[in-house]
Design an enzyme around this catalytic site. Structure first.
Site, PDB file in Angstrom:
ATOM      1  N   ILE A   1       2.112  55.778  15.301  1.00  0.00           N
ATOM      2  CA  ILE A   1       0.986  55.851  14.312  1.00  0.00           C
ATOM      3  C   ILE A   1       0.837  54.623  13.534  1.00  0.00           C
ATOM      4  O   ILE A   1       1.694  53.883  12.788  1.00  0.00           O
ATOM      5  CB  ILE A   1       1.085  56.715  13.327  1.00  0.00           C
TER       6      ILE A   1
ATOM      7  N   GLU B   1       8.934  62.953  12.333  1.00  0.00           N
ATOM      8  CA  GLU B   1       9.114  64.351  11.247  1.00  0.00           C
ATOM      9  C   GLU B   1       8.001  64.698  11.749  1.00  0.00           C
ATOM     10  O   GLU B   1       7.532  65.873  11.098  1.00  0.00           O
ATOM     11  CB  GLU B   1       9.101  64.011   9.750  1.00  0.00           C
TER      12      GLU B   1
ATOM     13  N   GLU C   1       2.006  54.134   3.593  1.00  0.00           N
ATOM     14  CA  GLU C   1       0.678  52.608   3.713  1.00  0.00           C
ATOM     15  C   GLU C   1       1.873  51.433   2.786  1.00  0.00           C
ATOM     16  O   GLU C   1       2.678  51.303   1.620  1.00  0.00           O
ATOM     17  CB  GLU C   1      -0.265  52.438   2.782  1.00  0.00           C
ATOM     18  N   SER C   2       2.293  50.296   3.385  1.00  0.00           N
ATOM     19  CA  SER C   2       3.577  49.268   2.985  1.00  0.00           C
ATOM     20  C   SER C   2       3.166  48.460   2.138  1.00  0.00           C
ATOM     21  O   SER C   2       3.374  48.612   0.695  1.00  0.00           O
ATOM     22  CB  SER C   2       4.203  48.939   3.789  1.00  0.00           C
TER      23      SER C   2
ATOM     24  N   HIS D   1       7.530  58.686  14.654  1.00  0.00           N
ATOM     25  CA  HIS D   1       7.263  59.779  12.751  1.00  0.00           C
ATOM     26  C   HIS D   1       8.145  60.998  13.579  1.00  0.00           C
ATOM     27  O   HIS D   1       7.778  61.907  14.311  1.00  0.00           O
ATOM     28  CB  HIS D   1       6.369  60.346  12.799  1.00  0.00           C
TER      29      HIS D   1
ATOM     30  N   CYS E   1       8.603  54.115  10.237  1.00  0.00           N
ATOM     31  CA  CYS E   1       6.980  53.474   9.872  1.00  0.00           C
ATOM     32  C   CYS E   1       7.279  52.767   8.866  1.00  0.00           C
ATOM     33  O   CYS E   1       7.622  51.409   8.299  1.00  0.00           O
ATOM     34  CB  CYS E   1       6.406  54.258   9.849  1.00  0.00           C
TER      35      CYS E   1
END
Lengths: 194, 295
Positions: free
Chosen positions: A135, A173, A47-48, A171, A78
């Site tokens: 996402i 990963e 979350e930024s 993503h 992201c």
């Protein structure tokens, strides 16, 4: 090659595993000193707003600015991409540090029910398909002249590079496909030149 | 171009993004704002925090959609909301509202004493509570994308969350010591499908993220759960029942990020005012326990 993964919050464990699978030595870092001494850094999804507050509180913004000045290879996904951008719609203007000459829009596709998987075209080593996991993803809106687009979803850029800095809206990963990790390791080994 | 939504990978993926973070219970848009500014990774929208549900009694249900929508408008971080165990229509309503995550929660009054919701049928992820490995694996089989300890919500007492987290970890370690043919009997004992039991035995972890909840009231409590293996922390009554919610919220966010750094934990724990009062769980009557709902 040691890849440092910023582990303040988010899916840092998945990034660590992704880069280990690609053959790198991985270290989790969350203190300003360790970040400053990274040879190559990965900024994970998360979350930024959480990142923004923790980074201000624990003196991490200055450490990241030093990496930018030194041209240390950095890969952001992201949340990490929002941090690397020049500016981001829907986010505190202080958060984006301008590693990449792009503007982005946060949560641009909508809420979680709009999160999606789709094949994207990866333009590394010819043209290939890669599974994109998006996402609550950001969208890249403007791309500066010195930014190279390395993957597209339809016509939209979703993976971009400028010198030693790499950013993805999706993503990699969360897949078993290590091509993007291998690309970043190569970028890091060549000190940002490819 | 084929686009898939609501896949299990996308559901678990959102939970992965919440790791290392704090999910805070909020009852108003103003509280949601405070939580977001303090650095919460998500908020849980509900009508009453568990401590008040415990005190006031009555039937505890899904929050009014009006409140949930206002909270969704107030913040940019993911918004979760609770439904009663087995109440799949409350879940349909939350999905329609567009909340990001549903907590099928024992904190609310159960709507079905036999069945949980079939969570596979929904496009948004679910988190469910568990006290032990069997409960955790049954919820995952039903489609839960994240597990959290039940703890004993609304008590401000971390003892039950510690018990549940330790038990789940211990049961996973024990599974790893079993011979392959013993896993069939283990599946029977755990009341969970053999395939998932085998996966846990081979991988030494749950197949979905494992968070902590229930009674976490201080930065030290939150860091304790992280050191015991939780990957993120839910704080219910602990923040808005403390004397200085803003400071408490920030301190718990810091403590979860730096859960393994005692110097930072000591610093952020100083001068926070009063934590929520709390209750001694051992003094509670069996009928007052929330954790025995939904096994």
């Amino acid at each position: 090659m040691k890849i440092s993964v910023l582990s303040l919050q988010g899916d840092f464990a998945e990034h660590a595993e992704y880069f280990r699978k690609a053959g790198a030595e991985v270290e989790l870092v969350k203190s300003a000193d360790k970040i400053r001494n990274s040879e190559a850094l990965v900024i994970p999804g998360g979350e930024s707003t959480t990142y923004n507050r923790l980074m201000k509180q624990f003196g991490i913004i200055d450490a990241l600015r030093e990496l930018k000045e030194k041209g240390v290879p950095v890969f952001g996904t992201c949340n990490g991409l929002i941090l690397l951008a020049r500016s981001a719609k829907g986010e505190d203007p202080d958060y984006s540090l301008g590693f990449l000459d792009i503007t982005v829009s946060r949560n641009a596709y909508g809420r979680q029910r709009e999160s999606f998987e789709a094949d994207i075209s990866l333009l590394i080593d010819g043209k290939n398909v890669f599974r994109g996991i998006f996402i609550r993803a950001p969208k890249i809106q403007e791309v500066g002249p010195s930014v190279e687009v390395l993957a597209k979803l339809g016509d939209e850029p979703v993976l971009v590079r400028q010198g030693p800095f790499l950013g993805a809206t999706f993503h990699p990963e969360l897949t078993d496909d290590t091509r993007i990790a291998e690309y970043f390791i190569r970028l890091a080994e060549n000190k940002g030149k490819i | 171009m084929e686009i898939l939504k609501g896949t299990f990978r996308l559901k678990v993926g959102l939970a992965e993004m919440l790791k290392g973070g704090v999910i805070m219970d909020v009852t108003t848009p103003e509280q949601a704002k405070i939580a977001e500014e303090a650095g919460a990774v998500a908020v849980m929208a509900l009508e009453r925090v568990p401590a008040d549900i415990r005190k006031e009694g009555g039937v505890a249900r899904m929050a009014d959609p009006e409140i949930i929508l206002k909270i969704m408008e107030a913040v940019t971080i993911p918004v979760m909301a609770k439904v009663r165990i087995g109440h799949f229509v409350e879940a349909q309503i939350l999905e329609e509202l567009g909340v990001d995550f549903i907590d099928e929660s024992e904190v609310l009054t159960p709507a079905d004493e036999e069945n949980h919701i079939d969570k596979h049928g929904f496009s948004i992820p679910f988190v469910c509570g568990a006290r032990n490995l069997g409960e955790a694996l049954r919820r995952i089989t039903e489609g839960a994308a994240t597990i959290r300890t039940k703890g004993e919500a609304g008590t401000g007492n971390v003892v039950e969350a510690v018990r549940h987290m330790r038990l789940i970890q211990k049961e996973i370690r024990e599974l790893q010591t079993k011979r392959p043919e013993e896993l069939y009997a283990e599946a029977k004992r755990l009341g969970a499908p053999y395939e998932i039991v085998k996966w846990v035995a081979e991988n030494g972890r749950l197949p979905v993220p494992n968070f902590a909840a229930g009674g976490i009231a201080t930065p030290a409590d939150a860091a304790l759960m992280m050191q015991l293996g939780a990957e993120a922390v839910f704080v219910g009554s602990g923040i808005f029942k403390s004397s200085d919610p803003e400071r408490m919220a920030k301190a718990i966010v810091d403590a979860v990020a730096y859960y393994d750094d005692p110097a930072i934990l000591a610093k952020v724990s100083r001068g926070l005012g009063e934590a929520m009062r709390g209750v001694d769980v051992s003094k509670l009557d069996e009928k007052e326990l929330l954790q025995v709902r939904g096994l």
